[in-house]
Design a protein around this motif. Structure first.
Motif, PDB file in Angstrom:
ATOM      1  N   ASN A  66       7.926  -1.511   7.301  1.00  0.00           N
ATOM      2  CA  ASN A  66       9.208  -1.093   7.839  1.00  0.00           C
ATOM      3  C   ASN A  66       9.128   0.429   7.947  1.00  0.00           C
ATOM      4  N   ALA A  67       8.888   0.935   9.141  1.00  0.00           N
ATOM      5  CA  ALA A  67       8.671   2.370   9.353  1.00  0.00           C
ATOM      6  C   ALA A  67       9.983   3.109   9.577  1.00  0.00           C
ATOM      7  N   ALA A  68      10.950   2.853   8.715  1.00  0.00           N
ATOM      8  CA  ALA A  68      12.259   3.511   8.825  1.00  0.00           C
ATOM      9  C   ALA A  68      12.732   3.867   7.419  1.00  0.00           C
ATOM     10  N   ALA A  69      13.973   4.289   7.305  1.00  0.00           N
ATOM     11  CA  ALA A  69      14.503   4.718   6.012  1.00  0.00           C
ATOM     12  C   ALA A  69      15.220   3.599   5.258  1.00  0.00           C
TER      13      ALA A  69
ATOM     14  N   LEU B  52       9.951   5.519   5.168  1.00  0.00           N
ATOM     15  CA  LEU B  52      10.612   6.831   5.108  1.00  0.00           C
ATOM     16  C   LEU B  52      11.481   6.942   3.860  1.00  0.00           C
ATOM     17  N   GLY B  53      11.782   5.794   3.244  1.00  0.00           N
ATOM     18  CA  GLY B  53      12.571   5.773   2.016  1.00  0.00           C
ATOM     19  C   GLY B  53      11.708   5.518   0.788  1.00  0.00           C
ATOM     20  N   GLY B  54      10.393   5.627   0.932  1.00  0.00           N
ATOM     21  CA  GLY B  54       9.484   5.452  -0.198  1.00  0.00           C
ATOM     22  C   GLY B  54       8.831   4.083  -0.273  1.00  0.00           C
ATOM     23  N   GLY B  55       9.116   3.201   0.681  1.00  0.00           N
ATOM     24  CA  GLY B  55       8.507   1.870   0.696  1.00  0.00           C
ATOM     25  C   GLY B  55       7.044   1.932   1.119  1.00  0.00           C
TER      26      GLY B  55
END
Length: 181
Positions: free
Chosen positions: A34-37, A83-86
Motif C-alpha cells: 500500500n504505497a500511501a499513508a 508512507l505511514g511506516g508500513g
C-alpha cells in the motif's frame, strides 16, 4: 482524503524458473504494498493460474477458490501504507505444471480490497469495487513462463571383460548421450 490508499502488485516474477521443463514446479515471487499513508482494510490478492496447472504448497493465508482450481485467493488483512511506516508483503506461490505441454504459460495477479471477485471473472477483467484505490493502473500484473522439453540423457556402462576372476581388475566405460532436446 477519500482514496488515501494505493494498493500495488509491485512484483510477480518467475526469476530462475524461465524457461523451465514442462512437468516441473514453478515458483512465483510476489510483492504487494500500500504505497500511501492510510491503512487499506480487507486486502486480498487473486491469481489466475495457467489452465491445467495446480497450486502446491500454498502459504497459510492463501487458498484455492472452491469454484475454480486455477484461482488462488490470498487474504492479507489490513495493510498500513508505506508512507505511514508500513512494509511491503512478499510471498511465493508454487505452481505444478505436471502433464502440461511444452508452451508458454501465463499467471495473472491482482490486489484489491473486499471480497474477492468470482473465479469466473478473470484477473484481466477485474475492476471496481475490488480494485478502487487512488491508482488502479498498478493493481495487476501478468508473468509469462516458457515450458520447455526436459533433457533426455542416456547413460551406458560397459565392462572390459564379461567374465571376471575374483580379485582381478575390471574396467568400466561410461558413455553419456544427449538424445535432446
Amino acid at each position: 482524503l477519500a482514496w488515501a490508499v494505493d494498493l500495488q502488485l509491485t512484483n510477480l516474477s518467475d526469476d530462475g524458473f524461465d524457461p523451465t521443463p514442462a512437468g516441473s514446479t514453478v515458483t512465483y515471487s510476489i510483492t504487494l504494498e500500500n504505497a500511501a499513508a492510510d491503512t487499506a482494510s480487507d486486502v486480498r490478492s487473486v491469481f489466475d493460474l495457467p489452465a491445467g496447472s495446480t497450486a502446491v504448497n500454498l502459504p497459510a493465508f492463501c487458498s484455492v477458490d472452491a469454484g475454480d482450481a486455477t484461482r488462488v485467493v490470498c487474504a492479507h488483512g489490513s495493510l498500513l501504507g508505506t508512507l505511514g511506516g508500513g512494509a511491503p508483503v512478499s510471498f511465493e506461490l508454487q505452481v505444478s505444471t505436471a502433464g502440461m505441454p511444452v508452451a508458454p504459460i501465463a499467471m495473472a495477479g491482482a490486489v484489491g480490497s473486499g471480497p474477492a471477485p468470482a473465479a469466473s471473472v478473470k484477473v484481466a477483467a477485474i475492476g471496481a469495487p475490488f480494485i478502487s484505490d487512488s491508482n488502479v493502473a498498478n493493481n495487476k500484473e501478468t508473468q509469462t513462463t516458457t515450458l520447455t522439453s526436459a533433457g533426455d540423457l542416456q547413460l551406458t556402462k560397459t565392462a572390459s571383460d564379461d567374465t571376471v576372476v575374483a580379485g582381478s581388475l575390471i574396467t568400466y566405460t561410461l558413455s553419456v548421450r544427449n538424445n535432446g532436446p
